[in-house]
Design an enzyme around this catalytic site. Structure first.
Site, short mmCIF file in Angstrom:
data_model
loop_
_atom_site.label_atom_id
_atom_site.label_comp_id
_atom_site.label_asym_id
_atom_site.label_seq_id
_atom_site.Cartn_x
_atom_site.Cartn_y
_atom_site.Cartn_z
N ASP A 70 0.86 -1.18 0.00
CA ASP A 70 0.00 0.00 0.00
C ASP A 70 0.90 1.23 0.00
O ASP A 70 2.06 1.16 0.43
CB ASP A 70 -0.89 -0.03 1.25
CG ASP A 70 -1.63 1.26 1.48
OD1 ASP A 70 -2.37 1.70 0.57
OD2 ASP A 70 -1.45 1.88 2.55
N ASP A 72 -0.22 5.05 0.72
CA ASP A 72 -0.48 6.12 1.68
C ASP A 72 -0.27 5.67 3.12
O ASP A 72 -0.92 4.74 3.60
CB ASP A 72 -1.90 6.65 1.52
CG ASP A 72 -2.13 7.29 0.16
OD1 ASP A 72 -1.14 7.57 -0.54
OD2 ASP A 72 -3.30 7.48 -0.22
#
Length: 317
Positions: A70, A72
């Site tokens: 991922d 963010d």
């Protein structure tokens, strides 16, 4: 004098006994020390024999394994879409009213430390309306500049090291993010990663229409993207790893044999502990338990910036 004569031998005798006692104690201590050392060595040998060595991970040369990260708050502090918005504002793609909106969204994200679907959707809608009518090639070129200005110094070194370990083992490493695929691809290339899965904005003849292809790559959509890529690449998901900070990515993390919770939000931390997933927290200036709370040094500046953004937003409305 008789008394003194009587005392002198006694004093000498006591001193001799003290020397003897000291020597005996030293010898006993030496023997005890050797015995304790032997016992520790035997205990260590027994423990090593009983506990199997932890398998090497990532496994070098395992081409059917890959890593999915991922973006963010896992690879990068904050949300890529907000940093991208700052860069577009600097280049006068939109006015101060939209800047206040982006500032408030980024402040909320930092304070909450989690991805809220409503806020993230609002940010994406803003970005789509801003880029509508612009050429994809133009935004890609600007994205390179924005990475240098706002993103490069927000990469978590710890997570970057995890990604590099997979690369060094000869495995592919992919970003999986709700950010625009163009932005994600730039970040992946700059970090030396294999590539990126991201939200795809519709374009016709190289020009953005302001619409999405499907939906944002968020939550279950990420898991579907990873599953599809794994099938296309011939990967064994049981041998793959996935890394995320958000409980929204539990579907993706649950797909692989090696899930990691990185800088986890409260729900993901609880879930990871229940399932004995590995956890890593690289947020400096915070206690691990204080998930999502900004470092004290930056709290005042953040609060001031947030207040200003909110005030501007209200005045404009």
């Amino acid at each position: 004098m008789a008394a003194l004569g009587w005392l002198t031998p006694r004093r000498r005798s006591a001193t001799a006994r003290s020397v003897l006692a000291g020597e005996a104690a030293a010898e006993a201590a030496r023997k005890t020390s050797l015995q304790l050392e032997r016992e520790r060595e035997e205990a260590a040998a027994t423990t090593e024999a009983e506990a199997p060595p932890e398998p090497e991970f990532p496994v070098a040369g395992d081409v059917r394994a890959a890593a999915f990260f991922d973006l963010d708050n896992t690879v990068m502090q904050g949300a890529a879409i907000f940093h991208f918005g700052r860069g577009l504002y600097k280049r006068k793609f939109f006015q101060r009213r939209e800047l206040a909106r982006f500032a408030w969204q980024q402040a909320w994200f930092r304070l909450a430390g989690v991805e809220d679907p409503e806020h993230m959707q609002d940010a994406r809608d803003s970005a789509l309306s801003i880029v509508k009518g612009h050429r994809v090639s133009e935004l890609m070129a600007i994205g390179e500049e924005i990475y240098d200005e706002y993103m490069a110094d927000r990469i978590w070194p710890g997570t970057r090291g995890l990604a590099q370990a997979h690369l060094d083992a000869g495995q592919k490493v992919w970003l999986v993010t709700a950010a625009p695929v163009e932005t994600a691809t730039i970040i992946a290339r700059r970090l030396g990663l294999t590539g990126a899965l991201g939200t795809v904005a519709e374009s016709v003849d190289g020009v953005y229409t302001g619409k999405l292809v499907g939906e944002p790559l968020h939550g279950p959509a990420k898991a579907e993207a990873v599953r599809a890529l794994a099938a296309a690449e011939g990967l064994d998901l049981a041998r793959c790893a996935a890394y995320s900070d958000s409980h929204n990515d539990i579907p993706m993390l649950s797909l692989v044999g090696h899930p990691y919770a990185i800088n986890p939000d409260t729900k993901l931390r609880r879930h990871a502990k229940d399932l004995d997933w590995r956890l890593r927290d690289y947020r400096t200036g915070r206690k691990a338990a204080k998930v999502g709370i900004p470092a004290a040094a930056g709290l005042g500046a953040l609060a001031g910036g947030t207040a200003a953004a909110v005030a501007l937003h209200r005045r404009r409305h």
